[in-house]
Design an enzyme around this catalytic site. Structure first.
Site, PDB file in Angstrom:
ATOM      1  N   VAL A   1      -0.442   3.309  21.287  1.00  0.00           N
ATOM      2  CA  VAL A   1      -0.560   3.673  19.862  1.00  0.00           C
ATOM      3  C   VAL A   1       0.347   4.865  19.553  1.00  0.00           C
ATOM      4  O   VAL A   1       0.861   5.522  20.444  1.00  0.00           O
ATOM      5  CB  VAL A   1      -2.026   3.971  19.478  1.00  0.00           C
TER       6      VAL A   1
ATOM      7  N   GLU B   1      15.520   2.545  21.392  1.00  0.00           N
ATOM      8  CA  GLU B   1      15.555   1.537  20.340  1.00  0.00           C
ATOM      9  C   GLU B   1      16.937   0.899  20.269  1.00  0.00           C
ATOM     10  O   GLU B   1      17.949   1.582  20.450  1.00  0.00           O
ATOM     11  CB  GLU B   1      15.192   2.163  18.997  1.00  0.00           C
TER      12      GLU B   1
ATOM     13  N   VAL C   1      10.237  15.802  29.803  1.00  0.00           N
ATOM     14  CA  VAL C   1      11.440  16.490  30.300  1.00  0.00           C
ATOM     15  C   VAL C   1      12.662  15.572  30.195  1.00  0.00           C
ATOM     16  O   VAL C   1      13.746  16.015  29.810  1.00  0.00           O
ATOM     17  CB  VAL C   1      11.235  16.966  31.760  1.00  0.00           C
TER      18      VAL C   1
ATOM     19  N   GLY D   1      18.665  12.046  15.955  1.00  0.00           N
ATOM     20  CA  GLY D   1      17.485  11.725  15.150  1.00  0.00           C
ATOM     21  C   GLY D   1      16.531  10.915  16.008  1.00  0.00           C
ATOM     22  O   GLY D   1      16.619  10.926  17.231  1.00  0.00           O
TER      23      GLY D   1
ATOM     24  N   CYS E   1      11.575  10.304  18.969  1.00  0.00           N
ATOM     25  CA  CYS E   1      11.174  10.819  20.278  1.00  0.00           C
ATOM     26  C   CYS E   1      11.668  12.222  20.602  1.00  0.00           C
ATOM     27  O   CYS E   1      10.887  13.078  21.015  1.00  0.00           O
ATOM     28  CB  CYS E   1      11.640   9.866  21.360  1.00  0.00           C
TER      29      CYS E   1
ATOM     30  N   PHE F   1      18.527   5.859  12.120  1.00  0.00           N
ATOM     31  CA  PHE F   1      18.676   7.067  12.940  1.00  0.00           C
ATOM     32  C   PHE F   1      19.721   6.891  14.039  1.00  0.00           C
ATOM     33  O   PHE F   1      20.225   7.845  14.589  1.00  0.00           O
ATOM     34  CB  PHE F   1      17.321   7.522  13.498  1.00  0.00           C
TER      35      PHE F   1
HETATM   36  C1  UDX Z   1      15.254   7.994  23.269  1.00  0.00           C
HETATM   37  C2  UDX Z   1      15.511   7.922  24.775  1.00  0.00           C
HETATM   38  O1  UDX Z   1      16.887   7.564  24.989  1.00  0.00           O
HETATM   39  C3  UDX Z   1      14.585   6.915  25.433  1.00  0.00           C
HETATM   40  O2  UDX Z   1      14.764   6.930  26.854  1.00  0.00           O
HETATM   41  C4  UDX Z   1      13.144   7.283  25.101  1.00  0.00           C
HETATM   42  O3  UDX Z   1      12.233   6.370  25.658  1.00  0.00           O
HETATM   43  C5  UDX Z   1      12.949   7.356  23.601  1.00  0.00           C
HETATM   44  O4  UDX Z   1      13.879   8.276  23.032  1.00  0.00           O
HETATM   45  P1  UDX Z   1      15.940   6.568  21.129  1.00  0.00           P
HETATM   46  O5  UDX Z   1      15.327   7.669  20.340  1.00  0.00           O
HETATM   47  O6  UDX Z   1      15.560   5.169  20.826  1.00  0.00           O
HETATM   48  O7  UDX Z   1      15.600   6.746  22.705  1.00  0.00           O
HETATM   49  O8  UDX Z   1      17.519   6.655  20.961  1.00  0.00           O
HETATM   50  P2  UDX Z   1      18.759   7.289  21.749  1.00  0.00           P
HETATM   51  O9  UDX Z   1      19.732   6.219  22.010  1.00  0.00           O
HETATM   52  O10 UDX Z   1      18.340   8.110  22.904  1.00  0.00           O
HETATM   53  O11 UDX Z   1      19.399   8.222  20.619  1.00  0.00           O
HETATM   54  C6  UDX Z   1      18.687   9.304  20.021  1.00  0.00           C
HETATM   55  C7  UDX Z   1      19.569  10.062  19.048  1.00  0.00           C
HETATM   56  O12 UDX Z   1      20.604  10.749  19.735  1.00  0.00           O
HETATM   57  C8  UDX Z   1      20.270   9.162  18.012  1.00  0.00           C
HETATM   58  O13 UDX Z   1      20.222   9.799  16.752  1.00  0.00           O
HETATM   59  C9  UDX Z   1      21.688   9.073  18.525  1.00  0.00           C
HETATM   60  O14 UDX Z   1      22.621   8.824  17.504  1.00  0.00           O
HETATM   61  C10 UDX Z   1      21.861  10.476  19.129  1.00  0.00           C
HETATM   62  N1  UDX Z   1      22.908  10.546  20.166  1.00  0.00           N
HETATM   63  C11 UDX Z   1      22.787   9.814  21.319  1.00  0.00           C
HETATM   64  C12 UDX Z   1      23.990  11.392  19.990  1.00  0.00           C
HETATM   65  O15 UDX Z   1      24.107  12.081  18.966  1.00  0.00           O
HETATM   66  N2  UDX Z   1      24.927  11.473  20.976  1.00  0.00           N
HETATM   67  C13 UDX Z   1      24.844  10.761  22.139  1.00  0.00           C
HETATM   68  O16 UDX Z   1      25.732  10.907  22.993  1.00  0.00           O
HETATM   69  C14 UDX Z   1      23.732   9.895  22.313  1.00  0.00           C
END
Ligand code: UDX
Length: 516
Positions: A111, A186, A243, A296, A299, A361
């Site tokens: 949840v 995602e 972490v 964004g 998480c 995002f």
């Molecule tokens: C993240 C973690 O990657 C994943 O392991 C965890 O379970 C959940 O949180 P998510 O939030 O789905 O996943 O997306 P992610 O691909 O990690 O990107 C997060 C944000 O970082 C996005 O806004 C993305 O645009 C940004 N990002 C990512 C950057 O600005 N630069 C990068 O090099 C990588």
């Protein structure tokens, strides 16, 4: 504890749905029930239009839910064909929470745990009330010996809270509570679930705890090599999840800090070159070094706040401040972006139109929650432009509107915001176009060399089309005053529309537009 025959997932969201589908797909001998109180969501999981878009998800769901397995056959010299096979369905989505819990050997709690919005810890502590309530239902209905697994991202110590609730309601029954955090991102959820870097299982280090961990390990063992399944104690597992996300976010903030320095240096230093150079160091690696408008998503921010909150509780103020600096950097990056737009447009947006390309995002998802775009739009709206036009190739207009309405803008600021489903209309007559999601449709060749030399802002403009010209990693804003004259129409092509064809979905819903 023996072998699981029935698994229940409580919560059919971004984590519960795809995880259940992949587990069911690889364990045809296990009945997997996904339950949620939200009838609409369950209806959607039972249709061809799943509530979330993830590449390959529908195929996995069709196999496990409907028993229809699609296999692509490629024979030399022949067009590819799809072969359909049948298997016994073993995945059910329903609102029958109690029934599913009663029969389950393993119950995954998936949840939502949003950040608290009021009371103690508001703005930083996770709200675990949905976990509490799900656990109460589990406590009342789970059978003796059922294994309860926390899958949601939770503050450290939540497994203990779940154990306490179970003991309170069923003091005569021993339940094992495990932590099995999810690391899927995602947009790549199915790929991450099919080929995980690791599966982490935390349990009590007692005989019963280790046995329960072995049962869950068996479920994953159906497709994950044993070496990738890590078993630790419960608290280490909970902490490791927070972490991992905090350190990923830290890398992004670090490279964004470098991008700010590159811009101000004005000597042609290019953050992409720096990123490339440092990423070659095997100790650092090249992932998550892409500078942009900030991270964004639901998480990173939440988990950093959770980790910092824990540090503060432990009277480790320096540690808490250290992690919070990752967030402060992120905030500054997005504010700096908005400030740059205003500065480049001579210090005022009055009477001007600003186009926003991309609202999700990140690319590859239709998720609008915690999008950086909302913050940038809010900052720009304060400058009272004539109009802020938004186009996103994947997000539904209603969801974009809903997110913006939550941002606390005044009615007159809200009136100036338009959400469009046509990119051309969005950028027409705009004084600046801000690319806020790195959709592949908005990426392309770099701007001319001028852009390399002046990464502050690319006022250079699209000669043929927007998609060819924008590179968000340099935080470029394409000043498109000239686009009003619409040079791309000279070629008769519409690059964005060409790159975002609608799939064969008869309803042409927003989900089906992504990545098609
Ligand atoms: C993240 C973690 O990657 C994943 O392991 C965890 O379970 C959940 O949180 P998510 O939030 O789905 O996943 O997306 P992610 O691909 O990690 O990107 C997060 C944000 O970082 C996005 O806004 C993305 O645009 C940004 N990002 C990512 C950057 O600005 N630069 C990068 O090099 C990588």
């Amino acid at each position: 504890f023996g072998v699981a025959r029935s698994i229940c997932f409580v919560g059919a969201g971004f984590v519960g749905g795809p995880t259940a589908a992949v587990i069911a797909y690889h364990n045809p001998h296990i009945q997997v029930n996904v339950v949620d109180l939200n009838e609409e969501r369950i209806k959607s999981w039972n249709s061809a239009h799943l509530p979330i878009h993830e590449d390959g998800l529908l195929k996995v769901v069709r196999a496990a839910r409907d028993g229809t397995v699609e296999k692509t056959i490629a024979l030399p010299g022949l067009p590819r064909a799809i072969e359909l096979k049948q298997r016994q369905p073993n995945l059910v989505f329903s609102t029958r929470v109690v029934d599913a819990i009663e029969e389950a050997d393993i119950i995954f709690i998936c949840v939502n745990t949003p950040t608290k919005t009021h009371g103690i810890g508001a703005g930083s502590m996770a709200d675990v009330s949905a976990i509490e309530s799900a656990t109460r239902t589990v406590a009342k209905h789970a059978k003796q010996g059922a294994i309860v697994v926390e899958k949601s991202t939770v503050p450290c110590g939540t497994a203990q809270m779940i154990q306490d609730i179970l003991r309170y309601y069923r003091p005569d029954v021993e339940f094992e509570v495990l932590s099995n955090p999810e690391f899927l991102a995602e947009g790549t959820a199915v790929e991450n679930l099919m080929h995980p870097d690791r599966i982490l299982i935390g349990s009590a280090q007692t005989l019963a705890g280790l046995r329960a961990a072995a049962v869950v390990k068996d479920v994953y063992g159906a497709w994950v090599p044993a070496a990738r399944i890590v078993t630790v104690n419960t608290f280490s597992s909970e902490l490791a999840k927070l972490v991992a996300n905090t350190m990923l976010a830290q890398r992004i903030s670090s490279i964004n800090a470098v991008s700010a320095m590159c811009e101000e240096l004005g000597l042609g230093a290019d953050v992409e070159d720096v990123s490339l150079a440092i990423g070659k160091d095997a100790r650092l690696g090249s992932n998550f070094l892409q500078a942009g408008v900030g991270f964004g998503g639901s998480c990173f921010e939440k988990d950093i706040l959770n980790l910092a909150y824990l540090a503060r509780e432990l009277h480790l103020d320096v540690v808490a401040d250290y992690w919070l600096a990752v967030l402060r950097m992120n905030e500054d990056q997005r504010q700096r972006f908005a400030r740059n737009v205003v500065r480049e447009l001579n210090g005022s947006l009055r009477g001007k139109k600003i186009a926003i390309l991309g609202f999700a995002f990140k690319d590859g998802t239709n998720d609008t929650r915690n999008s950086i775009a909302v913050h940038v739009i809010k900052d720009l709206a304060m400058e009272m432009p004539r109009e802020i036009a938004i186009f996103d190739p994947g997000c539904a207009s209603a969801e974009i509107r809903e997110e913006i309405e939550k941002a606390g803008l005044t009615p007159s600021q809200l009136e100036r915001i338009k959400i469009l489903t046509n990119w051309r209309e969005c950028v027409q007559e705009a004084s600046a176009v801000c690319i806020l999601t790195q959709w592949k449709q908005f990426r392309g060749r770099k701007l001319g060399s001028g852009n390399k030399k002046a990464p502050k802002l690319a006022i250079a403009w699209a000669k043929s089309c927007v998609a060819d010209k924008v590179d968000i990693s340099e935080m470029d804003i394409l000043a498109l005053e000239e686009l009003a004259r619409d040079k791309s129409s000279a070629t008769g092509e519409d690059p964005l529309e060409r790159l975002v064809p609608l799939a064969s979905c008869p309803e042409q819903c927003s989900h089906c537009r992504i990545g098609s």
